[in-house]
Structures are given as structure tokens and as C-alpha cells.
Design a protein around this motif. Sequence first.
Motif, PDB file in Angstrom:
ATOM      1  N   ASP A   1       0.538  -1.524   0.191  1.00  0.00           N
ATOM      2  CA  ASP A   1      -0.317   0.283  -0.233  1.00  0.00           C
ATOM      3  C   ASP A   1       0.551   1.220   0.086  1.00  0.00           C
ATOM      4  O   ASP A   1       0.658   2.286  -0.894  1.00  0.00           O
ATOM      5  CB  ASP A   1      -0.720  -0.139   1.423  1.00  0.00           C
ATOM      6  CG  ASP A   1      -1.848  -0.945   0.757  1.00  0.00           C
ATOM      7  OD1 ASP A   1      -2.411  -1.665   0.015  1.00  0.00           O
ATOM      8  OD2 ASP A   1      -2.292  -1.470   2.536  1.00  0.00           O
TER       9      ASP A   1
ATOM     10  N   MET B   1       1.216   4.376  -2.953  1.00  0.00           N
ATOM     11  CA  MET B   1       1.034   5.432  -2.398  1.00  0.00           C
ATOM     12  C   MET B   1       1.613   6.625  -3.336  1.00  0.00           C
ATOM     13  O   MET B   1       2.352   7.946  -3.734  1.00  0.00           O
ATOM     14  CB  MET B   1       0.735   5.947  -1.099  1.00  0.00           C
ATOM     15  CG  MET B   1      -0.513   5.339  -0.782  1.00  0.00           C
ATOM     16  SD  MET B   1      -1.126   5.681   1.040  1.00  0.00           S
ATOM     17  CE  MET B   1       0.242   4.487   2.268  1.00  0.00           C
TER      18      MET B   1
ATOM     19  N   LEU C   1      -0.174  14.370  -2.876  1.00  0.00           N
ATOM     20  CA  LEU C   1       0.107  13.480  -1.709  1.00  0.00           C
ATOM     21  C   LEU C   1       0.200  14.643  -0.401  1.00  0.00           C
ATOM     22  O   LEU C   1      -1.430  13.868   0.218  1.00  0.00           O
ATOM     23  CB  LEU C   1       0.835  12.883  -1.881  1.00  0.00           C
ATOM     24  CG  LEU C   1       1.475  11.845  -1.071  1.00  0.00           C
ATOM     25  CD1 LEU C   1       0.203  10.201  -1.171  1.00  0.00           C
ATOM     26  CD2 LEU C   1       2.613  11.279  -0.233  1.00  0.00           C
TER      27      LEU C   1
ATOM     28  N   TYR D   1      -3.738  14.565   2.018  1.00  0.00           N
ATOM     29  CA  TYR D   1      -3.728  13.882   3.538  1.00  0.00           C
ATOM     30  C   TYR D   1      -4.167  14.649   4.791  1.00  0.00           C
ATOM     31  O   TYR D   1      -4.757  14.271   5.532  1.00  0.00           O
ATOM     32  CB  TYR D   1      -2.077  13.630   3.638  1.00  0.00           C
ATOM     33  CG  TYR D   1      -1.939  12.834   5.146  1.00  0.00           C
ATOM     34  CD1 TYR D   1      -1.741  11.864   5.914  1.00  0.00           C
ATOM     35  CD2 TYR D   1      -1.470  14.441   5.949  1.00  0.00           C
ATOM     36  CE1 TYR D   1      -1.009  11.250   6.600  1.00  0.00           C
ATOM     37  CE2 TYR D   1      -1.193  13.263   7.496  1.00  0.00           C
ATOM     38  CZ  TYR D   1      -1.189  12.047   7.437  1.00  0.00           C
ATOM     39  OH  TYR D   1      -0.614  11.900   8.314  1.00  0.00           O
TER      40      TYR D   1
END
Length: 300
Positions: free
Chosen positions: A110, A114, A170, A174
Motif C-alpha cells: 500500500d 502511495m 499527496l 493527507y
Amino acid sequence: MIEVKNLSKRYGDFVAVDDVSFTCKPGRVTGFLGPNGAGKSTTMRIIAGLTPAGSGSATINGASYHDIPNPSTHIGVLLDASAQHAGRTGAETLRLSAMTMGLPTSRVDDALAMVSLTPEESGRRVRNYSLGMRQRLGIANALLGNPSVLMLDEPANGLDPAGIHWMRTLLRGYADRGGAVLLSSHLLSEIEIIADDLIVIGNGRIVAEGTKEELLAGTGALVRSADDNRLAHAVAAAGIAVHPADGGGIRAEATPEVIGRIALDAQVALTELRGGDGARLEEMFLQLTEQNQREQPQGA
């Protein structure tokens, strides 16, 4: 959330961090800015439990790093992307971290996904990674435990423009999901794009903090004239702080009305006079930290 309260750190007679306090809030990206040697890295190392504080405190969600069980599942840290075992593969690096944190190995895949490291890339030895790939691996390691807080020092080093855009997306995602991000970078243009809040440190002390909009809105006046040097001397003679402005002209720490009267008395024709809104981050940073800069203009 990161809370720093009255934090200080000395190395002999040198004060690296001097009574620093700030908060990095959930759902927001906080840009942590300052010249080299200003105290950023020391502050971040104290938060991450790598350097003991001289006085004051630094907590993550209410607890110091050393008091948090399995801390990497609460705060993800990247302080030096080059500090990775060169003989391991990227995947091995993450698997070891997952084992240490008690996480399933599925988290490795995972995390690699990412940060867009392919199976072929994650199978290479880290010694064969470019700096940009090491940055991606370091960010993957920081994200591995699905923490609520991220603290990253210069994460864009070595990334190409596409990589910088990826990192920005990203981190924005987040924070939008409720995470707190403390981000230190010398790429002020990127901080200006992504940050919600700004903290500026110089000589170990906070010199400015607030939302990006508050700090970049600025105060005072932007003025351009037929004789900027003469006007700058007249403004300074009135006891008003004055700074060069990008693209010519000056920024003065007074209202446009006051500057207009000074220009009239000095008989300097103005070509532009307005409130000092819309200051760029680079300009604000240089003004706030001008006493800490190594590089000074000739004749300064």
C-alpha cells in the motif's frame, strides 16, 4: 497535532532554539521556514525524540514521542532521505519497518503504491536509487503506520517537477483527510502553494506565524516612483521601515496615506501607491529573516 511550548536547546554557549512555541493543527499543512542554522532541524529532531530538549516541551497528540506506544503509528517522520541502508532493497526497508511496528506486510504494498514506486523499483538496492527515489521511499516509510501526523524535512529534494506536483497532491490529500503536516522546505514557491499556516524562525526564535493569508496579506504600502532611492531615504528619515520590492519600488511599513504625504513633502512623483497586499512568500521570508541570511548583497 504537534504542540511545541517554550522549547529551548543550547549547545554550550550557542542557543539553537530559544523559547519556541507553535501548533501544527489537524487538517492543515504547516510550512516551517527559516535560513540555514535558524533552528528548524533542531526543533524537528526534538519533536521526533532524537534530541533532548533543554527546556520546554514538544508533544504529538498530547504526549512526547518517547511516551507514545509504537510512535510511528502516530507520527510519520522524514528528516534525511539519504539515511537509509544502502544494501537493502526499497521493499526490504519497508518490510523491516512494518515488522518493527507490528503491521501486516500488505501495508508495504500500500505504501509503495502511495508513493508510486513500482515493483521493479522497490526491488532495487537503495544504493542504486536516485535522490528522488530515496525521497519517495522515505515518505513511504513515514506513511507506513498510517499516522495522524506527518513531519517532513525537505521532502522535495531530488524530485523533478512532476515529482514535486505528486508530493504536493499527496500531502494536500493527507491533510484534507484530517492529518496534520509539518513541512520544512527551501522551495518557497511550493510552500506558498501547499501550506495553510506558516511558521518563520530566525536565530532560534519565531519571527512570524499565522495563516498564509494573514502573513502574505502584509501591512503597509507598496510604492513605485520616479525616484525610488530618494523616496526610500525620505521614508526612512521619517522613522519608517522600508524594504526593496520585487520588480522595483519599495515596501514601507506604514499606510499608503502616510507614504503619500511623505512623497508629497519630498516632491517625489509617484507612479504606483497601494496597500501592501499580495506579498510573495519569498519577499516576506527575506524581510523577516534578513538578519540571518548568509548571502548579503554587495555593499550590505
